[in-house]
Design a protein around this motif. Structure first.
Motif, PDB file in Angstrom:
ATOM      1  N   GLU A 168      48.720  35.702  29.666  1.00  0.00           N
ATOM      2  CA  GLU A 168      50.054  35.745  30.257  1.00  0.00           C
ATOM      3  C   GLU A 168      50.296  37.063  30.996  1.00  0.00           C
ATOM      4  OE1 GLU A 168      50.601  36.796  25.807  1.00  0.00           O
ATOM      5  OE2 GLU A 168      49.322  35.534  27.070  1.00  0.00           O
ATOM      6  N   LYS A 169      49.483  38.077  30.692  1.00  0.00           N
ATOM      7  CA  LYS A 169      49.647  39.376  31.347  1.00  0.00           C
ATOM      8  C   LYS A 169      49.006  39.428  32.732  1.00  0.00           C
ATOM      9  CE  LYS A 169      50.214  42.169  27.205  1.00  0.00           C
ATOM     10  NZ  LYS A 169      49.837  43.431  26.533  1.00  0.00           N
ATOM     11  N   LEU A 170      48.398  38.334  33.165  1.00  0.00           N
ATOM     12  CA  LEU A 170      47.741  38.315  34.482  1.00  0.00           C
ATOM     13  C   LEU A 170      48.686  38.016  35.639  1.00  0.00           C
ATOM     14  CD1 LEU A 170      44.299  36.523  33.960  1.00  0.00           C
ATOM     15  CD2 LEU A 170      44.664  38.771  34.995  1.00  0.00           C
ATOM     16  N   TRP A 171      49.869  37.487  35.352  1.00  0.00           N
ATOM     17  CA  TRP A 171      50.697  36.974  36.439  1.00  0.00           C
ATOM     18  C   TRP A 171      51.007  38.027  37.501  1.00  0.00           C
ATOM     19  CZ3 TRP A 171      55.556  38.247  38.319  1.00  0.00           C
ATOM     20  CH2 TRP A 171      56.015  37.413  39.341  1.00  0.00           C
ATOM     21  N   SER A 172      51.391  39.229  37.107  1.00  0.00           N
ATOM     22  CA  SER A 172      51.754  40.255  38.086  1.00  0.00           C
ATOM     23  C   SER A 172      50.572  40.614  38.983  1.00  0.00           C
ATOM     24  CB  SER A 172      52.291  41.507  37.388  1.00  0.00           C
ATOM     25  OG  SER A 172      51.356  41.986  36.432  1.00  0.00           O
ATOM     26  N   GLN A 173      49.353  40.612  38.414  1.00  0.00           N
ATOM     27  CA  GLN A 173      48.174  40.909  39.228  1.00  0.00           C
ATOM     28  C   GLN A 173      47.867  39.747  40.173  1.00  0.00           C
ATOM     29  OE1 GLN A 173      44.965  43.160  36.991  1.00  0.00           O
ATOM     30  NE2 GLN A 173      46.255  42.585  35.245  1.00  0.00           N
ATOM     31  N   CYS A 174      48.057  38.512  39.692  1.00  0.00           N
ATOM     32  CA  CYS A 174      47.887  37.347  40.565  1.00  0.00           C
ATOM     33  C   CYS A 174      48.836  37.426  41.757  1.00  0.00           C
ATOM     34  CB  CYS A 174      48.149  36.053  39.791  1.00  0.00           C
ATOM     35  SG  CYS A 174      46.948  35.720  38.487  1.00  0.00           S
ATOM     36  N   HIS A 175      50.060  37.843  41.496  1.00  0.00           N
ATOM     37  CA  HIS A 175      51.061  37.975  42.554  1.00  0.00           C
ATOM     38  C   HIS A 175      50.592  38.966  43.623  1.00  0.00           C
ATOM     39  CE1 HIS A 175      55.137  37.891  44.235  1.00  0.00           C
ATOM     40  NE2 HIS A 175      55.041  39.215  44.348  1.00  0.00           N
ATOM     41  N   LEU A 176      50.050  40.099  43.191  1.00  0.00           N
ATOM     42  CA  LEU A 176      49.567  41.099  44.151  1.00  0.00           C
ATOM     43  C   LEU A 176      48.362  40.600  44.943  1.00  0.00           C
ATOM     44  CD1 LEU A 176      49.896  44.456  42.183  1.00  0.00           C
ATOM     45  CD2 LEU A 176      51.155  43.785  44.216  1.00  0.00           C
ATOM     46  N   LEU A 177      47.586  39.707  44.345  1.00  0.00           N
ATOM     47  CA  LEU A 177      46.434  39.150  45.056  1.00  0.00           C
ATOM     48  C   LEU A 177      46.839  38.105  46.091  1.00  0.00           C
ATOM     49  CD1 LEU A 177      43.852  38.743  42.153  1.00  0.00           C
ATOM     50  CD2 LEU A 177      43.786  40.409  44.014  1.00  0.00           C
ATOM     51  N   GLY A 178      48.113  37.778  46.137  1.00  0.00           N
ATOM     52  CA  GLY A 178      48.581  36.813  47.131  1.00  0.00           C
ATOM     53  C   GLY A 178      48.591  35.387  46.637  1.00  0.00           C
ATOM     54  N   TRP A 179      48.394  35.191  45.334  1.00  0.00           N
ATOM     55  CA  TRP A 179      48.454  33.839  44.774  1.00  0.00           C
ATOM     56  C   TRP A 179      49.939  33.473  44.627  1.00  0.00           C
ATOM     57  CZ3 TRP A 179      45.950  32.285  39.419  1.00  0.00           C
ATOM     58  CH2 TRP A 179      46.144  30.921  39.203  1.00  0.00           C
ATOM     59  N   ASP A 180      50.382  32.544  45.423  1.00  0.00           N
ATOM     60  CA  ASP A 180      51.802  32.176  45.480  1.00  0.00           C
ATOM     61  C   ASP A 180      52.127  31.189  44.368  1.00  0.00           C
ATOM     62  OD1 ASP A 180      54.394  31.966  46.257  1.00  0.00           O
ATOM     63  OD2 ASP A 180      54.021  30.591  47.932  1.00  0.00           O
ATOM     64  N   ILE A 181      52.218  31.710  43.160  1.00  0.00           N
ATOM     65  CA  ILE A 181      52.573  30.891  42.002  1.00  0.00           C
ATOM     66  C   ILE A 181      53.660  31.624  41.231  1.00  0.00           C
ATOM     67  CG2 ILE A 181      50.698  31.887  40.618  1.00  0.00           C
ATOM     68  CD1 ILE A 181      50.537  29.200  39.113  1.00  0.00           C
ATOM     69  N   THR A 182      54.721  30.921  40.878  1.00  0.00           N
ATOM     70  CA  THR A 182      55.794  31.560  40.137  1.00  0.00           C
ATOM     71  C   THR A 182      55.355  31.839  38.703  1.00  0.00           C
ATOM     72  OG1 THR A 182      56.747  29.467  39.364  1.00  0.00           O
ATOM     73  CG2 THR A 182      57.498  30.315  41.518  1.00  0.00           C
TER      74      THR A 182
END
Length: 434
Positions: A168-182
């Motif tokens: 669950e701690k990956l979401w913020s890094q996914c966001h920075l990678l440009g993965w458009d997932i809420t």
């Protein structure tokens, strides 16, 4: 100017991510994240570049870019007023005139200073590198909120432990990678939870994970690379040994009553869960005479260099006193001091490292023995523990690595170590090939 000497796996990673402007290099400690990240920044060829790291790593990053890329970049220490002013002036001039005739610039700043400088939220058309990107895993923290509002064109994330075993701690890094997932969709897709009742309140608890292979594929599609040391290098064996000591009666009394008058000057009042946890840990550390004796015996048993990890200043002072008469040369890394001369020069030195100050950076492979006087606990503890082990188990180490855990039986410490190992298993699963 020296030229970076890349290992084959580093060259492969750079080629694999050549087409990405946003990347995550989740490389095990010792695989050269610094070299890969710096080279990617140079390849992206952006006039303005910003490196965010821990305060203890600022000098290392400045030295690396100056040594290997000094002909291409003007490097600024943004923790210093003069460096911050020069970087800002240079960046604003470049943004206005796109003046590529002058050297490109790199600013290096620590996480806890960045979010106190509002100007960086106005910076545009730059490359952002986050060293130890797991430090923004809590998206509600000030540092994370600030970084998630920045406007970089390119992003480079570096970490050997990106999740602490908690996906669950990956979401913020996914966001920075440009993965458009809420965040909501991310949790629904990959996190299993249950609602638990606690008195009159209900709260959501993570119970497991699902679709991990799909998660890894999506991360790869957004420029993430996972690599473990054993996939590319042969390092010496790691051996762990628990040295157990009995729980003291004062610990039992405190855990039962939440109160203890330890001495005329020391009163422990566990009037809430946080203070009770704090004092329970101290009763397994600085106040535990048998553990201090076990530590002394361990130091006395070898003339080899020793690395000792600890949490609290009082623990350090108690350990120093316990081995004072042994006359061993000592070095120290904590939030206030960094003195490594004895580690470098004395083969029988004892080096004390506070987790927050030194567990996530530093090369200590002159030693092959680590003593854990106490273990890290709380947010990011799995990261600190895993990375602390890699301080000696890295390129250049040719001896078997030994890790000694001083553990109080039937105490919070046994549960703490078990929880750290569960977190490591989940992290390892994320690194497995799909």
């Amino acid at each position: 100017m020296k030229q970076p000497d890349f290992m084959p796996h580093q060259t492969d990673i750079l080629k694999q991510t050549e087409q990405f402007s946003r990347v995550a290099y989740y490389l095990d400690m010792g695989l050269g994240k610094t070299f890969v990240g710096a080279e990617k920044m140079w390849q992206l060829n952006t006039p303005v570049n910003l490196v965010v790291c821990q305060k203890s790593k600022i000098d290392d990053w400045i030295e690396h870019f100056t040594e290997y890329y000094g002909d291409y970049f003007q490097v600024y220490n943004l923790t210093k007023k003069s460096g911050s002013i020069s970087f800002r002036t240079h960046a604003e001039t470049m943004n206005i005139y796109d003046d590529r005739a002058s050297p490109d610039i790199i600013g290096v700043i620590n996480y806890d200073l960045l979010f106190r400088r509002d100007w960086y939220k106005t910076l545009e058309h730059f490359t952002l590198m986050l060293d130890e990107s797991s430090l923004i895993s809590n998206e509600t923290a000030k540092r994370s909120k600030f970084i998630l509002k920045m406007k970089p064109d390119n992003v480079i994330l570096l970490s050997g432990t990106p999740t602490s075993g908690k996906y669950e701690k990956l979401w913020s890094q996914c966001h920075l990678l440009g993965w458009d997932i809420t965040k909501k969709a991310f949790w629904k897709s990959y996190i299993e939870t249950e609602w638990m009742e606690e008195g009159d309140f209900k709260h959501e608890v993570v119970t497991g994970y699902k679709h991990v292979s799909h998660l890894k594929r999506k991360l790869a599609e957004h420029g993430a690379v996972f690599l473990k040391t054993e996939e590319v290098l042969t390092l010496p064996e790691q051996i762990e040994q628990k040295i157990k000591v009995d729980v003291i009666k004062e610990y039992k009394q405190f855990m039962k009553h939440g109160y203890l008058q330890l001495s005329d000057d020391v009163e422990l009042v566990g009037d809430n869960s946080l203070t009770k946890m704090l004092y329970a840990r101290q009763l397994c550390g600085q106040y535990h005479k048998e553990k201090l004796q076990a530590f002394r015996d361990l130091v006395q048993s070898t003339e080899d260099r020793l690395i000792v990890f600890y949490n609290f200043t009082a623990e350090y002072l108690a350990m120093v006193q316990a081995i004072e008469d042994l006359k061993r040369p000592q070095s120290i890394i904590n939030g206030r001091f960094k003195q490594m001369l004895n580690y470098e020069q004395c083969s029988n030195s004892v080096t004390f490292i506070q987790y927050q100050a030194g567990a996530m950076g530093g090369n200590f492979q002159k030693s092959n023995k680590v003593i854990y006087f106490t273990l890290p606990l709380g947010q990011g503890s799995c990261d600190l523990w895993e990375q602390s082990k890699k301080r000696i188990h890295r390129i250049g180490q040719d001896k078997t690595c030994f890790y000694y855990y001083l553990i109080v039986k039937n105490s919070i410490e046994e549960r703490n170590l078990a929880a750290l190992k569960v977190g490591k298993e989940l992290t390892d699963e994320l690194f497995k090939k799909f």
